[in-house]
Motif scaffolding. Structure first.
Motif, PDB file in Angstrom:
ATOM      1  N   ARG A 252       0.780  -1.316  -0.025  1.00 17.51           N
ATOM      2  CA  ARG A 252       0.158   0.016   0.055  1.00 17.51           C
ATOM      3  C   ARG A 252       0.868   1.305   0.028  1.00 17.51           C
ATOM      4  O   ARG A 252       0.374   2.211  -0.483  1.00 17.51           O
ATOM      5  CB  ARG A 252      -0.994   0.060   1.318  1.00 17.51           C
ATOM      6  N   ASP A 253       2.061   1.175   0.389  1.00 14.71           N
ATOM      7  CA  ASP A 253       2.718   2.545   0.570  1.00 14.71           C
ATOM      8  C   ASP A 253       3.660   2.842  -0.726  1.00 14.71           C
ATOM      9  O   ASP A 253       4.163   3.808  -0.516  1.00 14.71           O
ATOM     10  CB  ASP A 253       3.696   2.358   1.695  1.00 14.71           C
ATOM     11  N   TYR A 254       3.567   2.075  -1.689  1.00 20.29           N
ATOM     12  CA  TYR A 254       4.177   2.473  -2.917  1.00 20.29           C
ATOM     13  C   TYR A 254       3.435   3.578  -3.669  1.00 20.29           C
ATOM     14  O   TYR A 254       2.128   3.137  -3.941  1.00 20.29           O
ATOM     15  CB  TYR A 254       4.522   1.406  -3.889  1.00 20.29           C
ATOM     16  N   SER A 255       4.036   4.855  -4.506  1.00 20.24           N
ATOM     17  CA  SER A 255       2.948   5.404  -4.992  1.00 20.24           C
ATOM     18  C   SER A 255       2.930   5.090  -6.385  1.00 20.24           C
ATOM     19  O   SER A 255       3.734   4.759  -7.251  1.00 20.24           O
ATOM     20  CB  SER A 255       3.722   6.913  -5.085  1.00 20.24           C
ATOM     21  N   LEU A 256       1.876   4.865  -6.735  1.00 19.66           N
ATOM     22  CA  LEU A 256       1.212   4.279  -8.053  1.00 19.66           C
ATOM     23  C   LEU A 256       1.789   4.978  -9.191  1.00 19.66           C
ATOM     24  O   LEU A 256       2.073   4.584 -10.255  1.00 19.66           O
ATOM     25  CB  LEU A 256      -0.106   3.814  -8.122  1.00 19.66           C
ATOM     26  N   PRO A 257       1.461   6.377  -9.145  1.00 23.03           N
ATOM     27  CA  PRO A 257       1.827   7.412 -10.383  1.00 23.03           C
ATOM     28  C   PRO A 257       3.119   7.447 -10.469  1.00 23.03           C
ATOM     29  O   PRO A 257       3.595   7.052 -11.639  1.00 23.03           O
ATOM     30  CB  PRO A 257       1.107   8.773  -9.836  1.00 23.03           C
ATOM     31  N   ARG A 258       3.915   7.310  -9.355  1.00 20.75           N
ATOM     32  CA  ARG A 258       5.340   7.554  -9.484  1.00 20.75           C
ATOM     33  C   ARG A 258       6.016   6.115 -10.080  1.00 20.75           C
ATOM     34  O   ARG A 258       6.721   6.121 -11.122  1.00 20.75           O
ATOM     35  CB  ARG A 258       5.991   7.682  -8.407  1.00 20.75           C
ATOM     36  N   SER A 259       5.417   5.016  -9.748  1.00 19.95           N
ATOM     37  CA  SER A 259       5.899   3.673 -10.390  1.00 19.95           C
ATOM     38  C   SER A 259       5.536   3.677 -11.802  1.00 19.95           C
ATOM     39  O   SER A 259       6.173   3.264 -12.624  1.00 19.95           O
ATOM     40  CB  SER A 259       5.303   2.546  -9.643  1.00 19.95           C
ATOM     41  N   ALA A 260       4.200   4.232 -12.161  1.00 19.59           N
ATOM     42  CA  ALA A 260       3.774   3.792 -13.607  1.00 19.59           C
ATOM     43  C   ALA A 260       4.504   4.786 -14.381  1.00 19.59           C
ATOM     44  O   ALA A 260       4.683   4.378 -15.600  1.00 19.59           O
ATOM     45  CB  ALA A 260       2.298   4.451 -13.496  1.00 19.59           C
ATOM     46  N   PHE A 261       5.032   6.063 -13.862  1.00 18.28           N
ATOM     47  CA  PHE A 261       5.861   6.870 -14.791  1.00 18.28           C
ATOM     48  C   PHE A 261       7.147   6.311 -14.907  1.00 18.28           C
ATOM     49  O   PHE A 261       7.579   6.252 -16.378  1.00 18.28           O
ATOM     50  CB  PHE A 261       5.771   8.255 -14.071  1.00 18.28           C
ATOM     51  N   THR A 421      -1.439   8.242  -4.476  1.00 18.93           N
ATOM     52  CA  THR A 421      -0.665   9.217  -3.657  1.00 18.93           C
ATOM     53  C   THR A 421       0.822   9.598  -4.132  1.00 18.93           C
ATOM     54  O   THR A 421       0.950   9.050  -5.294  1.00 18.93           O
ATOM     55  CB  THR A 421      -0.387   8.410  -2.435  1.00 18.93           C
ATOM     56  N   GLY A 422       1.324  10.527  -3.580  1.00 17.33           N
ATOM     57  CA  GLY A 422       2.527  11.028  -4.068  1.00 17.33           C
ATOM     58  C   GLY A 422       2.600  11.906  -5.257  1.00 17.33           C
ATOM     59  O   GLY A 422       3.607  12.317  -5.941  1.00 17.33           O
ATOM     60  N   ILE A 423       1.431  12.475  -5.464  1.00 15.01           N
ATOM     61  CA  ILE A 423       1.405  13.354  -6.553  1.00 15.01           C
ATOM     62  C   ILE A 423       0.626  14.855  -5.882  1.00 15.01           C
ATOM     63  O   ILE A 423      -0.479  14.624  -5.021  1.00 15.01           O
ATOM     64  CB  ILE A 423       0.836  13.109  -7.921  1.00 15.01           C
ATOM     65  N   SER A 424       0.761  15.938  -6.449  1.00  7.76           N
ATOM     66  CA  SER A 424      -0.098  17.270  -6.165  1.00  7.76           C
ATOM     67  C   SER A 424      -1.450  17.195  -6.526  1.00  7.76           C
ATOM     68  O   SER A 424      -1.810  16.306  -7.320  1.00  7.76           O
ATOM     69  CB  SER A 424       0.651  18.424  -6.786  1.00  7.76           C
ATOM     70  N   ASP A 425      -2.399  17.941  -5.836  1.00  5.27           N
ATOM     71  CA  ASP A 425      -3.861  17.950  -6.072  1.00  5.27           C
ATOM     72  C   ASP A 425      -3.938  18.225  -7.710  1.00  5.27           C
ATOM     73  O   ASP A 425      -4.816  17.748  -8.361  1.00  5.27           O
ATOM     74  CB  ASP A 425      -4.240  19.000  -5.341  1.00  5.27           C
ATOM     75  N   ARG A 426      -2.944  19.288  -8.090  1.00  4.53           N
ATOM     76  CA  ARG A 426      -3.270  19.586  -9.536  1.00  4.53           C
ATOM     77  C   ARG A 426      -2.972  18.593 -10.555  1.00  4.53           C
ATOM     78  O   ARG A 426      -3.633  18.266 -11.453  1.00  4.53           O
ATOM     79  CB  ARG A 426      -2.137  20.826  -9.906  1.00  4.53           C
ATOM     80  N   LEU A 427      -1.778  17.719 -10.195  1.00  2.00           N
ATOM     81  CA  LEU A 427      -1.667  16.571 -11.069  1.00  2.00           C
ATOM     82  C   LEU A 427      -2.692  15.504 -11.096  1.00  2.00           C
ATOM     83  O   LEU A 427      -3.067  14.995 -11.860  1.00  2.00           O
ATOM     84  CB  LEU A 427      -0.192  16.035 -10.683  1.00  2.00           C
TER      85      LEU A 427
END
Ligand code: PHE
Length: 557
Positions: A252-261, A421-427
């Motif tokens: 649960r604690d890995y950021s999905l958007p970062r990993s996907a990027f 998680t791990g990204i700003s509200d705007r993103l």
């Protein structure tokens, strides 16, 4: 449930292990065999440019969504999709999102393994010097007659490749998948970088760079654009269960958007590096860059035959291709195996053997497409062509569309936010908008036109006097409009839990009343109460529309 996804054995042991495995899934025949020939056939730089846009604007958002469903459902794809739907009080039939994945991966692996087998066979032949004195005619003959034409040879390599795949998957996540990628991915990277350096220094680097990076927009056709989107999806392993299954093992604690990027960037990087490894040699030896699917198996061996040390360089290249295929194949087998394990309670090793065996047997149809059955063609061509068509042109865009629509429109917004998680509200907002608006429209457009379903729909619409164009660009546009105007209202109603209204809106598609679709949207935006009253009049239960007990999600999806 033996070996359910909840057990500690079924999570990645580190973020690196997860990224390596997912990059291993994404990097495959798609990057090294398909991407370069599609660039070649699609006009070079223009194709690369549009491909990059698709990877990051459409593929990446869907990858985050697919990982999200997998992790939240924490199980094999059909179970995961159903669990997540239930958590948002949605109908359990959303399990189809997972089924598309399991079934799609099953069939893709059946022919993927056959092509990977070609790669193994070319590796051995190059290394043993058997392709040392090849002429252009001999190379074609070698591929179609000597290798492809022989059932025994294609079948033998398909067998070996499936055995390797089953062997790795049978050993489990940590003992099998992780172990394999820990050795294979660095090896792949070293081989690739070595190839690129060699190729750029001895080959026609300038010409290759211009070919890959100079966008000649005039070369871009509707077909290219559709192909680039399909290729982006295939290359990122999307909508075919692999990413959802790997997502289920993500803590649960890995950021999905970062990993996907990282996964998307690495996958795209490898595709471009593969182009840089191949094209300088192709130009150096005066070969055809737009040779199509034969680029790697027919054209490239000619370069290896002529260059000094071609035995080593060629052997290394096909080893690279085989490794890339293997780490993708394990992710194509994993959805079936995890489903057998979790739903049927079959022990992992057994599940891998039985699942692999079934895929292997289906694959014989693709083996025979090159030889015994090469004349047996129906609908889209040989057995292989048909399986490729259904998985790539029907299941993949539909699955992607379903995942995007489900996460953006049908899941609980709070649940979605808590996973991303791990990204700003705007993103986050940007992601949600891409996922909810851009991805569905693009995927619906590709689904309609590539599957040929647009003709069907447009013909029905034609009853209302709109006409069906033969121009692919016009048809694409029309199919997109059909989607927005006629299916969106239906989805909108389903999202608000008004099954009858969803059905009513869906009737638009069948009856071809586009104006009714527009009207529906307008009324919906300004006077939703009117529609709710209509729904009551149509006999729906009179309880509050958003009450949690009312979980029917309607006919759309
Ligand atoms: N992405 C892999 C490739 O580029 C193929 C693949 C598709 C693997 C879908 C898993 C799921 O070759």
């Amino acid at each position: 449930m033996a070996g359910a996804a909840g057990s500690p054995e079924k999570t990645w042991s580190s973020r690196t292990a997860f990224i390596l495995a997912a990059v291993g899934s994404a990097v495959g025949l798609g990057n090294i065999w398909k991407f370069p020939y599609e660039v070649g056939a699609g006009g070079g730089g223009a194709f690369v440019l549009i491909y990059l846009v698709f990877v990051f604007a459409i593929g990446l958002p869907v990858m985050i969504a697919e990982l999200l469903v997998g992790r939240r459902g924490h199980a094999a794809p059909p179970i995961a999709a159903e669990t997540v739907a239930a958590g948002s009080q949605r109908h359990k039939s959303w399990a189809w999102l997972g089924w598309i994945g399991v079934i799609g991966a099953f069939f893709v692996l059946s022919f993927y393994s056959v092509i990977a087998g070609f790669s193994l066979s070319y590796m051995v032949e190059t290394l043993t010097g058997r392709l040392g004195d090849l002429t252009p005619e001999a190379s074609v003959k070698h591929f179609t007659d000597d290798i492809g034409g022989s059932f025994a040879i294609v079948f033998g390599w398909h067998t070996l490749f499936m055995v390797l795949t089953v062997f790795i998957v049978a050993r489990g996540i940590k003992g099998g998948l992780e172990q394999a990628v820990t050795y294979l991915m660095p090896a792949l990277f070293v081989l690739l970088v070595g190839m690129v350096i060699y190729s750029l220094s001895v080959g026609e680097a300038g010409q290759a760079l211009r070919f890959l990076f100079q966008p000649r927009l005039a070369d871009l056709t509707t077909d290219n654009i559709l192909q680039a989107l399909g290729q982006a999806f295939f290359s990122l392993s999307l909508a075919l269960g692999a990413i959802m299954t790997y997502g289920a093992y993500v803590p649960r604690d890995y950021s999905l958007p970062r990993s996907a990027f990282i996964i998307a960037a690495a996958d795209t990087g490898v595709a471009i590096l593969a182009g840089l490894a191949i094209f300088p040699l192709v130009f150096q030896y005066g070969l055809e860059a737009n040779a199509g699917p034969g680029l790697v198996f027919i054209t490239l061996p000619l370069a290896f035959a002529e260059m000094p040390g071609g035995v080593i360089v060629g052997g290394a290249f096909f080893l690279l291709l085989s490794i890339a295929a293997l780490t993708s194949a394990i992710s194509l087998l994993e959805p079936t195996v995890s489903w057998l394990e979790e739903k049927r309670g079959i022990a992992r090793a057994k599940a891998a053997v039985w699942g692999g065996l079934a895929i292997y047997l289906v694959g014989i149809g693709s083996v025979m497409s090159f030889n015994v059955w090469s004349d047996v063609t129906f609908w889209r061509g040989t057995v292989l062509d048909n399986i490729d068509f259904i998985t790539n042109n029907v299941m993949m865009p539909l699955g992607g569309l379903g995942i995007a629509v489900f996460v953006a429109w049908f899941m609980n917004p709070e649940a979605v936010r808590s996973e991303v998680t791990g990204i700003s509200d705007r993103l986050y907002k940007a992601w949600l908008n891409l996922l909810g608006f851009v991805c569905p429209v693009a995927l619906a457009a590709i689904f309609f036109s590539v599957s040929g379903a647009d003709r069907l729909v447009l013909r029905i619409v034609d009853l209302a006097g709109y006409g069906v164009s033969d121009d692919p660009g016009e048809r694409l546009l029309h199919a997109t409009i059909v989607f927005i105007v006629m299916i969106m209202p239906s989805l909108l109603a389903a999202r608000r839990r008004h099954p009858q209204l969803a059905l009513l809106a869906f009737v638009n598609v069948v009856a071809g009343w586009q104006p009714v679709g527009w009207l529906f949207c307008l009324v919906w935006a300004h006077r939703p109460d009117l529609l709710i009253a209509t729904r009551r009049a149509m006999g729906a239960r009179a309880d509050a529309p958003q009450s949690p007990g009312d979980e029917h999600s309607g006919s759309a999806g």
